[in-house]
Design a protein around this motif. Structure first.
Motif, PDB file in Angstrom:
ATOM      1  N   PRO A 147       0.842  -1.197   0.000  1.00  0.00           N
ATOM      2  CA  PRO A 147       0.000   0.000   0.000  1.00  0.00           C
ATOM      3  C   PRO A 147       0.885   1.258   0.000  1.00  0.00           C
ATOM      4  N   LEU A 148       0.666   2.135  -0.965  1.00  0.00           N
ATOM      5  CA  LEU A 148       1.413   3.388  -1.067  1.00  0.00           C
ATOM      6  C   LEU A 148       0.445   4.552  -1.187  1.00  0.00           C
ATOM      7  N   THR A 149       0.802   5.662  -0.597  1.00  0.00           N
ATOM      8  CA  THR A 149      -0.008   6.868  -0.718  1.00  0.00           C
ATOM      9  C   THR A 149       0.198   7.504  -2.084  1.00  0.00           C
ATOM     10  N   ALA A 150       1.444   7.536  -2.553  1.00  0.00           N
ATOM     11  CA  ALA A 150       1.774   8.131  -3.854  1.00  0.00           C
ATOM     12  C   ALA A 150       3.191   7.727  -4.233  1.00  0.00           C
ATOM     13  N   VAL A 151       3.508   7.930  -5.511  1.00  0.00           N
ATOM     14  CA  VAL A 151       4.864   7.731  -6.003  1.00  0.00           C
ATOM     15  C   VAL A 151       5.252   8.995  -6.756  1.00  0.00           C
ATOM     16  N   VAL A 152       6.450   9.499  -6.496  1.00  0.00           N
ATOM     17  CA  VAL A 152       6.954  10.694  -7.172  1.00  0.00           C
ATOM     18  C   VAL A 152       7.867  10.256  -8.309  1.00  0.00           C
ATOM     19  N   TYR A 153       7.616  10.818  -9.490  1.00  0.00           N
ATOM     20  CA  TYR A 153       8.415  10.520 -10.681  1.00  0.00           C
ATOM     21  C   TYR A 153       9.074  11.804 -11.159  1.00  0.00           C
ATOM     22  N   ALA A 154      10.396  11.769 -11.312  1.00  0.00           N
ATOM     23  CA  ALA A 154      11.134  12.969 -11.717  1.00  0.00           C
ATOM     24  C   ALA A 154      11.462  13.004 -13.202  1.00  0.00           C
ATOM     25  N   SER A 155      11.198  11.913 -13.933  1.00  0.00           N
ATOM     26  CA  SER A 155      11.491  11.907 -15.367  1.00  0.00           C
ATOM     27  C   SER A 155      10.661  10.839 -16.062  1.00  0.00           C
ATOM     28  N   PRO A 156      10.435  11.008 -17.374  1.00  0.00           N
ATOM     29  CA  PRO A 156       9.719   9.978 -18.119  1.00  0.00           C
ATOM     30  C   PRO A 156      10.431   8.630 -18.074  1.00  0.00           C
ATOM     31  N   SER A 157      11.761   8.630 -18.165  1.00  0.00           N
ATOM     32  CA  SER A 157      12.481   7.357 -18.147  1.00  0.00           C
ATOM     33  C   SER A 157      12.331   6.659 -16.797  1.00  0.00           C
ATOM     34  N   ALA A 158      12.303   7.412 -15.719  1.00  0.00           N
ATOM     35  CA  ALA A 158      12.091   6.806 -14.398  1.00  0.00           C
ATOM     36  C   ALA A 158      10.701   6.176 -14.323  1.00  0.00           C
ATOM     37  N   ALA A 159       9.706   6.860 -14.839  1.00  0.00           N
ATOM     38  CA  ALA A 159       8.343   6.326 -14.840  1.00  0.00           C
ATOM     39  C   ALA A 159       8.284   5.048 -15.671  1.00  0.00           C
ATOM     40  N   GLN A 160       8.881   5.069 -16.861  1.00  0.00           N
ATOM     41  CA  GLN A 160       8.856   3.900 -17.734  1.00  0.00           C
ATOM     42  C   GLN A 160       9.548   2.708 -17.085  1.00  0.00           C
ATOM     43  N   ARG A 161      10.686   2.950 -16.482  1.00  0.00           N
ATOM     44  CA  ARG A 161      11.423   1.852 -15.852  1.00  0.00           C
ATOM     45  C   ARG A 161      10.680   1.286 -14.645  1.00  0.00           C
ATOM     46  N   LEU A 162      10.175   2.173 -13.796  1.00  0.00           N
ATOM     47  CA  LEU A 162       9.538   1.715 -12.564  1.00  0.00           C
ATOM     48  C   LEU A 162       8.213   1.017 -12.837  1.00  0.00           C
ATOM     49  N   ILE A 163       7.381   1.622 -13.673  1.00  0.00           N
ATOM     50  CA  ILE A 163       6.085   1.013 -13.988  1.00  0.00           C
ATOM     51  C   ILE A 163       6.270  -0.210 -14.895  1.00  0.00           C
ATOM     52  N   GLY A 164       7.309  -0.187 -15.717  1.00  0.00           N
ATOM     53  CA  GLY A 164       7.577  -1.329 -16.591  1.00  0.00           C
ATOM     54  C   GLY A 164       7.769  -2.627 -15.837  1.00  0.00           C
ATOM     55  N   VAL A 165       8.386  -2.568 -14.669  1.00  0.00           N
ATOM     56  CA  VAL A 165       8.606  -3.786 -13.874  1.00  0.00           C
ATOM     57  C   VAL A 165       7.642  -3.892 -12.691  1.00  0.00           C
ATOM     58  N   ASN A 166       6.837  -2.851 -12.483  1.00  0.00           N
ATOM     59  CA  ASN A 166       5.841  -2.839 -11.403  1.00  0.00           C
ATOM     60  C   ASN A 166       4.523  -2.295 -11.957  1.00  0.00           C
ATOM     61  N   PRO A 167       3.855  -3.027 -12.847  1.00  0.00           N
ATOM     62  CA  PRO A 167       2.655  -2.495 -13.488  1.00  0.00           C
ATOM     63  C   PRO A 167       1.551  -2.103 -12.507  1.00  0.00           C
ATOM     64  N   TRP A 168       1.569  -2.661 -11.339  1.00  0.00           N
ATOM     65  CA  TRP A 168       0.572  -2.326 -10.325  1.00  0.00           C
ATOM     66  C   TRP A 168       0.668  -0.861  -9.881  1.00  0.00           C
ATOM     67  N   LEU A 169       1.799  -0.207 -10.152  1.00  0.00           N
ATOM     68  CA  LEU A 169       1.960   1.194  -9.743  1.00  0.00           C
ATOM     69  C   LEU A 169       1.042   2.151 -10.490  1.00  0.00           C
ATOM     70  N   VAL A 170       0.465   1.729 -11.623  1.00  0.00           N
ATOM     71  CA  VAL A 170      -0.454   2.630 -12.336  1.00  0.00           C
ATOM     72  C   VAL A 170      -1.698   2.921 -11.502  1.00  0.00           C
ATOM     73  N   GLU A 171      -1.966   2.089 -10.501  1.00  0.00           N
ATOM     74  CA  GLU A 171      -3.116   2.288  -9.618  1.00  0.00           C
ATOM     75  C   GLU A 171      -2.811   3.241  -8.469  1.00  0.00           C
ATOM     76  N   VAL A 172      -1.540   3.533  -8.243  1.00  0.00           N
ATOM     77  CA  VAL A 172      -1.114   4.396  -7.137  1.00  0.00           C
ATOM     78  C   VAL A 172      -1.059   5.843  -7.636  1.00  0.00           C
ATOM     79  N   PRO A 173      -1.584   6.798  -6.865  1.00  0.00           N
ATOM     80  CA  PRO A 173      -1.481   8.191  -7.295  1.00  0.00           C
ATOM     81  C   PRO A 173      -0.024   8.558  -7.620  1.00  0.00           C
ATOM     82  N   ALA A 174       0.143   9.273  -8.729  1.00  0.00           N
ATOM     83  CA  ALA A 174       1.472   9.648  -9.203  1.00  0.00           C
ATOM     84  C   ALA A 174       1.649  11.151  -9.111  1.00  0.00           C
TER      85      ALA A 174
END
Length: 103
Positions: free
Chosen positions: A35-62
Motif C-alpha cells: 500500500p502506497l499513498t503516492a509515487v513521485v516521478y522525476a522523469s519519463p524514463s524513471a516512470a517507464q522503468r519503474l512502472i515497466g517492472v511494477n505495473p501495479w503502480l499505475v493504480e497508485v497516485p502519481a
C-alpha cells in the motif's frame, strides 16, 4: 549527411567523445505490491522503468515533476496524476502536500 564529428574533423578540430552522464536503471526495481499513498516521478524514463517492472503502480497516485513526465505517466496508464507547478524541489513538495491533503 555528415555528422557533427565529421564536420569538425574536416575543419581541423580534434574530437574526443566523453560520456559525462548516463541514465542507467538500478539492477533491480521490481517490488512486491504494497500500500502506497503516492509515487513521485522525476522523469519519463524513471516512470517507464519503474512502472515497466511494477505495473501495479499505475493504480497508485502519481506525482510528476513536470508535464513531460505527466504525459509519460498518462501513456503508461497511470490513473491519478498530479503535476508540480515547476520542476523544482519546492514545487514538488507542494504537489506532494496537496495530494496528501486531498481526501
Amino acid at each position: 549527411g555528415s555528422s557533427a564529428t565529421q564536420v569538425l574533423r574536416e575543419h581541423g578540430f580534434t574530437v574526443c567523445t566523453l560520456t559525462v552522464y548516463r541514465n542507467v536503471a538500478p539492477s533491480s526495481m521490481a517490488y512486491s505490491r504494497v500500500p502506497l499513498t503516492a509515487v513521485v516521478y522525476a522523469s519519463p524514463s524513471a516512470a517507464q522503468r519503474l512502472i515497466g517492472v511494477n505495473p501495479w503502480l499505475v493504480e497508485v497516485p502519481a506525482i510528476a515533476m513536470g508535464p513531460t513526465t505527466a504525459q509519460a505517466l498518462t501513456a503508461l496508464g497511470a490513473a491519478r496524476i498530479s503535476v508540480a507547478s515547476d520542476p523544482t524541489d519546492a514545487a514538488l513538495a507542494y504537489a506532494v502536500d496537496a495530494l496528501l491533503e486531498t481526501p
